[in-house]
Motif scaffolding. Structure first.
Motif, PDB file in Angstrom:
ATOM      1  N   TRP A 184     -12.414   9.239   3.438  1.00 47.14           N
ATOM      2  CA  TRP A 184     -11.915  10.433   2.755  1.00 47.14           C
ATOM      3  C   TRP A 184     -12.231  10.289   1.279  1.00 47.14           C
ATOM      4  O   TRP A 184     -12.833   9.305   0.864  1.00 47.14           O
ATOM      5  N   THR A 201      -5.709   2.795  -3.244  1.00 50.79           N
ATOM      6  CA  THR A 201      -6.806   3.732  -3.043  1.00 50.79           C
ATOM      7  C   THR A 201      -6.346   5.190  -3.092  1.00 50.79           C
ATOM      8  O   THR A 201      -7.039   6.043  -3.634  1.00 50.79           O
ATOM      9  N   GLU A 243       0.883  -1.165   0.000  1.00 49.53           N
ATOM     10  CA  GLU A 243       0.000   0.000   0.000  1.00 49.53           C
ATOM     11  C   GLU A 243       0.918   1.211   0.000  1.00 49.53           C
ATOM     12  O   GLU A 243       1.742   1.372   0.902  1.00 49.53           O
ATOM     13  N   SER A 245      -1.074   4.190   4.766  1.00 53.13           N
ATOM     14  CA  SER A 245      -2.214   4.799   5.454  1.00 53.13           C
ATOM     15  C   SER A 245      -1.689   5.542   6.673  1.00 53.13           C
ATOM     16  O   SER A 245      -0.862   5.012   7.401  1.00 53.13           O
ATOM     17  N   LYS A 301     -13.947   6.040  -1.694  1.00 53.69           N
ATOM     18  CA  LYS A 301     -13.127   7.241  -1.546  1.00 53.69           C
ATOM     19  C   LYS A 301     -13.276   8.122  -2.797  1.00 53.69           C
ATOM     20  O   LYS A 301     -14.339   8.630  -3.056  1.00 53.69           O
TER      21      LYS A 301
HETATM   22  C1  LIG Z   1     -10.876   3.435   3.315  1.00 47.24           C
HETATM   23  C2  LIG Z   1      -9.857   2.482   2.860  1.00 47.24           C
HETATM   24  C3  LIG Z   1     -10.181   1.147   2.668  1.00 47.24           C
HETATM   25  C4  LIG Z   1     -11.536   0.586   2.999  1.00 47.24           C
HETATM   26  O1  LIG Z   1     -12.563   1.143   2.283  1.00 47.24           O
HETATM   27  P1  LIG Z   1     -14.075   1.025   2.868  1.00 47.24           P
HETATM   28  O2  LIG Z   1     -14.899   1.170   1.656  1.00 47.24           O
HETATM   29  O3  LIG Z   1     -14.225   2.124   3.861  1.00 47.24           O
HETATM   30  O4  LIG Z   1     -14.180  -0.335   3.479  1.00 47.24           O
HETATM   31  C5  LIG Z   1      -9.200   0.303   2.225  1.00 47.24           C
HETATM   32  N1  LIG Z   1      -7.958   0.749   1.974  1.00 47.24           N
HETATM   33  C6  LIG Z   1      -7.615   2.032   2.148  1.00 47.24           C
HETATM   34  C7  LIG Z   1      -6.221   2.462   1.848  1.00 47.24           C
HETATM   35  C8  LIG Z   1      -8.547   2.937   2.599  1.00 47.24           C
HETATM   36  O5  LIG Z   1      -8.183   4.211   2.801  1.00 47.24           O
END
Ligand SMILES: *Cc1c(COP(=O)(O)O)cnc(C)c1O
Length: 388
Positions: free
Chosen positions: A331, A179, A147, A151, A202
């Protein structure tokens, strides 16, 4: 065709829908078979049961395939479900998983609870491991999860180096939660990653009003991914998919603004005396900037800001009365958000150095001047609370 154009066209078939611009919404469990032949040869049919898709969900899959450069995409009920389906598609009892230490927290919880219960062992690795990941690969390692940026902490991973280490062995799948960048700014599959995850909740949906996720796959992993979704019984509401498709049409324009405004704020925050450091890979001087420049085409609007040490009361004075930056999870929506947390609560392989709270800012589509004014007032309150 550029991605900005692609997102306006992908998955649209007006000729099939009386010329209507957007694909209609199909509400379906039962789908009727016209003949006994059709009933007995369901494998050959595109649509057999609502659980496995309708022309509406198919249109969104088609659009995501185009944007990700994927052989297949599955749509699942949340971003977290995208993470769990991807992992379950490639892992079995006795396997070993390498998981980045800076991952989204619920991903960790899934590894530590469910994967563990089903006999999969997880090792967390330093987000800065790069090619050094080879030292952690075992005979039974079957997946490496990335990732980037991390995060909460926004370290950039050397994706090509990690993919190369995985590719030295044919039996290791690489999975990336992309994401933050979205496939507009980074395309995991083009960099050799097998499965690319997107929390559609997101930026792509973009309005803080739905939950969805996608996993997109290259050809070599596509059958395993599709089987995992089908066998786990994952299905999504057609209205949410419709809204996600609507969000997709404007995501390129929105994301550009989120990114630009976030850099204005990051630069401003970096000059504040109350701030220890800003973690934003698109900001020159950030430790991840070189990798970001090399691999990414643009910046999202979420980043971290570490404050100098302050008490909980002082933090409360800073955060609670804000008018534009509100406290809330998720977000990627049009509105700004702010949260805080100690990343060390979710780390085991590495330590996060910070003398004060680590804030995460999601920069929305408000004018940056108004956002700066909101933060300026917050710092005034913080300083007032610090005075004896
Ligand atoms: C928010 C998020 C998720 C999960 O998404 P949801 O739809 O809220 O379950 C997964 N990975 C990352 C990096 C995120 O920011």
């Amino acid at each position: 065709m550029k991605d900005e154009t692609l997102v306006t066209l992908a998955g649209r078939h007006p000729e099939k829908h009386a010329g209507v611009v957007s694909p209609p919404v199909y509400h379906a469990s039962t789908i009727l078979f016209p003949t006994l032949d059709a009933f007995e040869n369901q494998k050959d049919l595109e649509f057999t049961y609502g659980l496995h898709g309708t022309p509406g969900t198919k249109a969104f899959e088609e659009a995501m395939n185009a944007l990700e450069g994927a052989a297949a995409t599955v749509i699942v009920p949340s971003g977290l479900a995208a993470v769990t389906v991807a992992l379950l598609a490639v892992l079995k009892a006795g396997d070993h998983l390498l998981m980045v230490d800076s991952t989204y927290e619920p991903t960790r919880v899934f590894c530590d609870k469910i994967l563990k219960r089903f006999g999969v062992e997880t090792t967390y690795y330093d987000p800065l491991a790069g090619a050094g990941i080879s030292l952690l690969i075992r005979d039974n390692t079957r997946a490496i999860f990335l990732e980037s940026p991390g995060s909460r902490t926004f370290e950039m991973q050397d994706v090509p180096a990690i993919v190369a280490a995985a590719r030295a062995r044919r039996d290791i799948a690489t999975i990336m939660d992309n994401t933050w960048a979205t496939p507009l700014y980074f395309k995991p599959l083009a960099h050799g990653v097998d499965l690319s995850i997107q929390a559609i909740s997101k930026y792509i949906s973009g309005h803080s009003d739905l939950l969805l996720g996608t996993v997109s796959s290259n050809a070599r992993t596509a059958e395993r991914l599709k089987a995992a979704r089908r066998d786990l019984g994952m299905s999504v509401g057609p209205d949410d998919v419709y809204l996600a498709m609507r969000g997709l049409r404007t995501v390129a324009t929105r994301l550009k603004q989120h990114g630009e405004s976030s850099l204005v704020l990051a630069r401003w925050l970096r000059e504040r005396p109350e701030v220890e450091r800003v973690c934003h890979p698109a900001l020159p001087g950030d430790p991840g900037h070189a990798i970001w420049t090399r691999d990414f085409k643009g910046t999202a609007g979420v980043f971290a800001c570490v404050l100098k040490a302050c008490s909980r009361e002082q933090l409360k004075a800073f955060l609670e009365p804000m008018t534009l930056f509100k406290m809330g999870w998720s977000w990627g929506g049009f509105e700004s958000l702010i949260t805080h947390g100690d990343p060390n609560e979710q780390r085991t392989a590495t330590r996060w150095e910070a003398s004060g709270p680590t804030l995460r800012l999601q920069v929305g589509l408000e004018h940056p001047d108004d956002l700066i004014a909101d933060l300026e007032q917050a710092f005034s309150r913080l300083n007032a609370a610090k005075r004896p």
